[in-house]
Design an enzyme around this catalytic site. Structure first.
Site, PDB file in Angstrom:
ATOM      1  N   TRP A  88       7.722 -15.667 -18.728  1.00 50.16           N
ATOM      2  CA  TRP A  88       8.034 -14.376 -18.095  1.00 50.16           C
ATOM      3  C   TRP A  88       7.507 -13.227 -18.941  1.00 50.16           C
ATOM      4  O   TRP A  88       6.987 -12.238 -18.417  1.00 50.16           O
ATOM      5  CB  TRP A  88       9.534 -14.245 -17.834  1.00 50.16           C
ATOM      6  CG  TRP A  88      10.029 -15.284 -16.870  1.00 50.16           C
ATOM      7  CD1 TRP A  88      10.916 -16.290 -17.137  1.00 50.16           C
ATOM      8  CD2 TRP A  88       9.634 -15.452 -15.497  1.00 50.16           C
ATOM      9  NE1 TRP A  88      11.101 -17.060 -16.008  1.00 50.16           N
ATOM     10  CE2 TRP A  88      10.332 -16.565 -15.003  1.00 50.16           C
ATOM     11  CE3 TRP A  88       8.771 -14.761 -14.656  1.00 50.16           C
ATOM     12  CZ2 TRP A  88      10.186 -17.011 -13.678  1.00 50.16           C
ATOM     13  CZ3 TRP A  88       8.617 -15.201 -13.343  1.00 50.16           C
ATOM     14  CH2 TRP A  88       9.331 -16.324 -12.872  1.00 50.16           C
ATOM     15  N   ASP A  90      14.179  -7.485 -20.409  1.00 47.01           N
ATOM     16  CA  ASP A  90      14.341  -8.320 -19.219  1.00 47.01           C
ATOM     17  C   ASP A  90      15.553  -9.216 -19.473  1.00 47.01           C
ATOM     18  O   ASP A  90      15.503 -10.116 -20.290  1.00 47.01           O
ATOM     19  CB  ASP A  90      13.064  -9.153 -19.004  1.00 47.01           C
ATOM     20  CG  ASP A  90      13.182 -10.137 -17.838  1.00 47.01           C
ATOM     21  OD1 ASP A  90      14.259 -10.243 -17.228  1.00 47.01           O
ATOM     22  OD2 ASP A  90      12.161 -10.811 -17.548  1.00 47.01           O
ATOM     23  N   LYS A 105      19.954 -15.184 -11.017  1.00 47.94           N
ATOM     24  CA  LYS A 105      20.325 -16.150 -12.051  1.00 47.94           C
ATOM     25  C   LYS A 105      21.826 -16.093 -12.353  1.00 47.94           C
ATOM     26  O   LYS A 105      22.466 -17.109 -12.495  1.00 47.94           O
ATOM     27  CB  LYS A 105      19.528 -15.901 -13.341  1.00 47.94           C
ATOM     28  CG  LYS A 105      18.022 -15.740 -13.143  1.00 47.94           C
ATOM     29  CD  LYS A 105      17.293 -17.051 -13.045  1.00 47.94           C
ATOM     30  CE  LYS A 105      15.879 -16.940 -12.498  1.00 47.94           C
ATOM     31  NZ  LYS A 105      14.984 -15.984 -13.122  1.00 47.94           N
TER      32      LYS A 105
HETATM   33  C1  LIG Z   1      13.446 -15.644 -12.994  1.00 47.28           C
HETATM   34  C2  LIG Z   1      12.989 -14.681 -14.016  1.00 47.28           C
HETATM   35  C3  LIG Z   1      12.066 -13.663 -13.718  1.00 47.28           C
HETATM   36  C4  LIG Z   1      11.422 -13.523 -12.352  1.00 47.28           C
HETATM   37  O1  LIG Z   1      12.301 -12.958 -11.475  1.00 47.28           O
HETATM   38  P1  LIG Z   1      11.850 -12.621  -9.961  1.00 47.28           P
HETATM   39  O2  LIG Z   1      13.057 -11.897  -9.460  1.00 47.28           O
HETATM   40  O3  LIG Z   1      11.581 -13.901  -9.285  1.00 47.28           O
HETATM   41  O4  LIG Z   1      10.644 -11.762 -10.015  1.00 47.28           O
HETATM   42  C5  LIG Z   1      11.708 -12.788 -14.717  1.00 47.28           C
HETATM   43  N1  LIG Z   1      12.229 -12.880 -15.959  1.00 47.28           N
HETATM   44  C6  LIG Z   1      13.122 -13.848 -16.282  1.00 47.28           C
HETATM   45  C7  LIG Z   1      13.672 -13.923 -17.665  1.00 47.28           C
HETATM   46  C8  LIG Z   1      13.520 -14.766 -15.322  1.00 47.28           C
HETATM   47  O5  LIG Z   1      14.409 -15.734 -15.644  1.00 47.28           O
END
Ligand SMILES: *Cc1c(COP(=O)(O)O)cnc(C)c1O
Length: 356
Positions: free
Chosen positions: A99, A166, A190
């Site tokens: 990511w 993030d 998540k």
């Molecule tokens: C799943 C995830 C993403 C991507 O998220 P989307 O909503 O599918 O764009 C980005 N960063 C992390 C740490 C993730 O676990």
């Protein structure tokens, strides 16, 4: 058979949040209408988004001077919005996984990117340390929990420039010192709600510095001015997030959630470390409390598929590791009950006694 949901994302939500969401689809608060059928401008929805923002602020102890947004586009769109709004000449990034790499790739469209540390040399099995963030960077971007590789920055780090994080997969898993961050974002799917909504916590004073024109939908200032409703927001997904936030509060808050998460992770890591067959590929001090990766030891590699089948037969769901790591990954998000961890450990013990 009872299912134990270890999915990495979308993933397990509190049962009460799912049930109340189902009820709101049928009839929102006795209104005779579905949450799917009302205007986002209706007062019944305004109450929902206002309460979600208020609980976000309360549970994470967000100080004055920050806004909370609920946007579309997933965390991946934040990979673009962050540099679009904040990158003037140079940004610093920590490369800790897939990511982070995607975030870096997008940022390069907007200016110079200084990758100050990377764990690519060991397949992202640790968090880089001893790096230096240049004082002239516009911001420093980190991924606090690396969902795929099972590493986590479990404390709030210091940064000489605005820190951007993030937190897609560890938001609300522990108390966060928001003051240390300029911006925090994440996809809801998540640890918070269904796919389709992305949260952004943003400190107002970091905005308005980049000089490029920004398309309205991608402009934080415009989104703030419109209370996340520049366009139609993902109303139903926001409703479910609110239900999860209520559950966190009713569970005793983020500190209590953290205690449970620590307990669950400790149990599973202990089982991995004491095992004859399994081992953890991640540096111990950087182990994630949210995504627990484990593989078969070299001698037992040919047994991985058999264990997968065995565990499936016992109700384990979603424990296949990401293809870039292999083996297994058990995601132990906030809503995963400790009973599921016990059940997985039971599976491991039983399989081991039959096969090791
Ligand atoms: C799943 C995830 C993403 C991507 O998220 P989307 O909503 O599918 O764009 C980005 N960063 C992390 C740490 C993730 O676990």
């Amino acid at each position: 058979m009872k299912k134990h949901n270890f999915n990495a994302g979308p993933s397990i939500l509190p049962r009460i949040a799912v049930e109340n969401s189902a009820q709101a689809i049928l009839d929102l608060n006795g209104s005779g209408l579905s949450i799917l059928e009302i205007s986002h401008r209706h007062k019944d929805f305004q109450v929902i988004i206002d309460e979600a923002v208020a609980l976000f602020k309360e549970l994470l102890n967000i100080p004055e001077g920050y806004h909370v947004l609920f946007l579309g586009g997933g965390a991946s769109t934040q990979f673009v919005m962050v540099p679009f709004n904040l990158l003037q000449t140079k940004a610093a990034y920590l490369e800790t996984g897939a990511w982070a790499k995607k975030a870096i790739k997008e940022a390069k469209l907007f200016g110079e990117v200084d990758v100050v540390g990377s764990s690519a040399d060991k397949n992202f099995s640790y968090i880089p340390k001893g790096y230096t963030v240049p004082a002239d960077a516009d911001y420093f971007h980190i991924t606090t929990n690396n969902t795929i590789f099972g590493t986590e920055i479990k404390h709030d780090i210091d940064s000489p420039v605005p820190l951007v994080a993030d937190m897609s997969s560890d938001i609300f898993s522990r108390p966060v010192d928001i003051n240390k961050y300029g911006l925090i974002y994440g996809g809801a799917q998540k640890n918070l709600g269904p796919a389709g909504v992305t949260f952004v916590i943003i400190r107002d004073d970091i905005l308005g510095k980049a000089e490029r024109p920004i398309p309205s939908m991608l402009d934080y200032t415009i989104q703030i001015k419109n209370g996340s409703m520049f366009n139609t927001p993902p109303c139903f997904a926001i409703f479910t997030c609110l239900e999860t936030l209520k559950w966190i509060k009713a569970s005793g808050g983020v500190k209590k959630i953290q205690e449970m998460n620590e307990k669950k992770a400790a149990l599973l890591y202990q089982a991995i470390d004491n095992s004859k067959m399994f081992t953890g590929p991640v540096a111990k001090e950087d182990r994630s409390l949210m995504n627990i990766c484990f593989v078969m030891k070299e001698h037992y590699k040919d047994k991985e598929e058999a264990f997968m089948e065995f565990a499936k037969g016992k109700g384990m769901v979603g424990i296949k590791g990401h293809r870039s790591v292999g083996g297994f990954r058990a995601s132990t998000y906030n809503a995963l009950p400790i009973e599921s961890v016990h059940a997985l450990i039971g599976c491991m013990h039983e399989f081991e006694s039959e096969n090791a």
